[in-house]
Design a protein around this motif. Structure first.
Motif, short mmCIF file in Angstrom:
data_model
loop_
_atom_site.label_atom_id
_atom_site.label_comp_id
_atom_site.label_asym_id
_atom_site.label_seq_id
_atom_site.Cartn_x
_atom_site.Cartn_y
_atom_site.Cartn_z
N GLY A 9 0.83 -1.20 0.00
CA GLY A 9 0.00 0.00 0.00
C GLY A 9 0.86 1.25 0.00
N VAL A 10 0.23 2.38 -0.19
CA VAL A 10 0.93 3.65 -0.29
C VAL A 10 1.28 4.22 1.09
N SER A 11 0.56 3.83 2.11
CA SER A 11 0.73 4.43 3.45
C SER A 11 2.16 4.40 3.99
N PRO A 12 2.90 3.28 3.89
CA PRO A 12 4.27 3.31 4.42
C PRO A 12 5.17 4.32 3.70
N LEU A 13 4.97 4.48 2.40
CA LEU A 13 5.77 5.45 1.66
C LEU A 13 5.33 6.87 1.99
N LYS A 14 4.05 7.09 2.18
CA LYS A 14 3.55 8.41 2.59
C LYS A 14 4.15 8.77 3.95
N ASN A 49 8.60 13.30 -9.05
CA ASN A 49 8.12 12.49 -10.16
C ASN A 49 6.72 11.97 -9.85
N SER A 50 6.11 11.33 -10.81
CA SER A 50 4.72 10.90 -10.66
C SER A 50 4.53 9.93 -9.51
N ALA A 51 5.48 9.03 -9.29
CA ALA A 51 5.35 8.08 -8.19
C ALA A 51 5.43 8.78 -6.85
N GLN A 58 -1.14 10.22 -1.33
CA GLN A 58 -1.81 8.94 -1.11
C GLN A 58 -2.81 8.60 -2.21
N TRP A 59 -2.40 8.87 -3.45
CA TRP A 59 -3.23 8.49 -4.59
C TRP A 59 -3.06 7.01 -4.86
N ASN A 60 -4.05 6.41 -5.42
CA ASN A 60 -3.98 5.02 -5.82
C ASN A 60 -2.96 4.89 -6.95
N ILE A 61 -2.05 3.93 -6.84
CA ILE A 61 -0.98 3.80 -7.84
C ILE A 61 -1.22 2.64 -8.81
N ASP A 62 -2.37 1.98 -8.69
CA ASP A 62 -2.62 0.81 -9.55
C ASP A 62 -2.46 1.13 -11.03
N SER A 63 -2.97 2.26 -11.48
CA SER A 63 -2.88 2.61 -12.91
C SER A 63 -1.51 3.18 -13.28
N LEU A 64 -0.72 3.60 -12.29
CA LEU A 64 0.61 4.12 -12.56
C LEU A 64 1.64 3.00 -12.68
N ALA A 65 1.39 1.89 -11.99
CA ALA A 65 2.35 0.80 -11.92
C ALA A 65 2.26 -0.17 -13.09
N PHE A 69 0.53 3.23 -17.64
CA PHE A 69 1.33 4.02 -16.68
C PHE A 69 0.80 5.44 -16.51
N GLN A 70 -0.45 5.54 -16.06
CA GLN A 70 -1.07 6.85 -15.86
C GLN A 70 -1.37 7.07 -14.37
N PRO A 71 -1.06 8.25 -13.84
CA PRO A 71 -1.38 8.54 -12.44
C PRO A 71 -2.88 8.67 -12.23
N GLU A 72 -3.29 8.49 -11.00
CA GLU A 72 -4.71 8.64 -10.67
C GLU A 72 -5.18 10.06 -10.97
N ARG A 73 -4.30 11.03 -10.70
CA ARG A 73 -4.61 12.44 -10.95
C ARG A 73 -3.39 13.10 -11.53
N ARG A 74 -3.60 14.27 -12.13
CA ARG A 74 -2.47 15.04 -12.67
C ARG A 74 -2.44 16.47 -12.16
N ASP A 75 -3.46 16.91 -11.48
CA ASP A 75 -3.57 18.31 -11.07
C ASP A 75 -2.64 18.62 -9.90
N ALA A 76 -2.36 19.91 -9.74
CA ALA A 76 -1.65 20.37 -8.56
C ALA A 76 -2.53 20.02 -7.36
N CYS A 77 -1.91 19.67 -6.26
CA CYS A 77 -2.69 19.18 -5.13
C CYS A 77 -2.03 19.61 -3.82
N ALA A 78 -2.78 19.54 -2.75
CA ALA A 78 -2.24 19.87 -1.43
C ALA A 78 -2.55 18.75 -0.46
N SER A 79 -1.64 18.53 0.47
CA SER A 79 -1.80 17.57 1.55
C SER A 79 -1.30 18.24 2.83
N VAL A 80 -1.56 17.60 3.94
CA VAL A 80 -1.13 18.15 5.22
C VAL A 80 -0.24 17.13 5.92
N LEU A 81 0.92 17.58 6.40
CA LEU A 81 1.80 16.71 7.18
C LEU A 81 1.18 16.49 8.55
#
Length: 173
Positions: A9-14, A49-51, A58-65, A69-81
């Motif tokens: 899953g993406v959580s450990p990398l996040k 990079n996209s990954a 924490q986007w789903n990476i199924d379609s990127l992997a 090889f397309q990301p779930e989203r491409r827009d600028a985005c914000a997250s909170v630490l």
């Protein structure tokens, strides 16, 4: 990284990204307190990079992997630490043409010249961006990591001393 995220899953990398960013901010606070106080409370901007951008948000990476090889989203985005720090990212242009390449394009465009240019970002994937004299952008991406990491090489060698035997510039080429 993508293979690991597919398994775990993406959580450990996040979490690793969050910890690294918080560590960098703490190092900046200790080394440059005045600079840190000027940026404290403001958004932190990241380009990756996209990954890495997918892990950050924490986007789903199924379609990127997998192909195409397309990301779930491409827009600028914000997250909170976890400490509340807002982190914003640059948009992605394509599957593996990420925000790091966008940052390079913006830096070259800030020069204000109409002259053609080419940007080459060599890493796990190599992105090549060409801006022609008409202001059109052409870009591509291809995996390069195995060439540097020594993976899946049957002929040749790792990128280490001696990998390039000679380079020559002749008549401007």
């Amino acid at each position: 990284r993508l293979h690991s995220a597919q398994k775990l899953g993406v959580s450990p990398l996040k979490k690793a990204i969050d910890q690294t960013l918080e560590s960098c901010l703490e190092a900046l606070r200790q080394a440059e307190p005045r600079l840190f106080s000027r940026i404290s409370g403001r958004s932190l901007f990241c380009s990756g990079n996209s990954a890495m951008t997918s892990f950050l948000h924490q986007w789903n990476i199924d379609s990127l992997a997998v192909s195409p090889f397309q990301p779930e989203r491409r827009d600028a985005c914000a997250s909170v630490l976890p400490d509340g720090q807002l982190v914003e990212s640059l948009p992605l242009l394509a599957g593996f043409v990420g925000g790091d390449t966008v940052a390079g394009i913006l830096a070259l465009e800030s020069r204000g010249t109409a002259a053609p240019w080419m940007l080459v970002d060599i890493g796990t994937n190599t992105e090549v961006v060409l801006r022609n004299s008409r202001g059109e952008y052409w870009f591509s991406s291809a995996p390069a990591g195995p060439a540097f990491e020594g993976g899946n090489i049957h002929h040749g060698m790792r990128a280490e001393t001696g990998a390039i035997a000679r380079a020559k510039l002749a008549e401007g080429r």
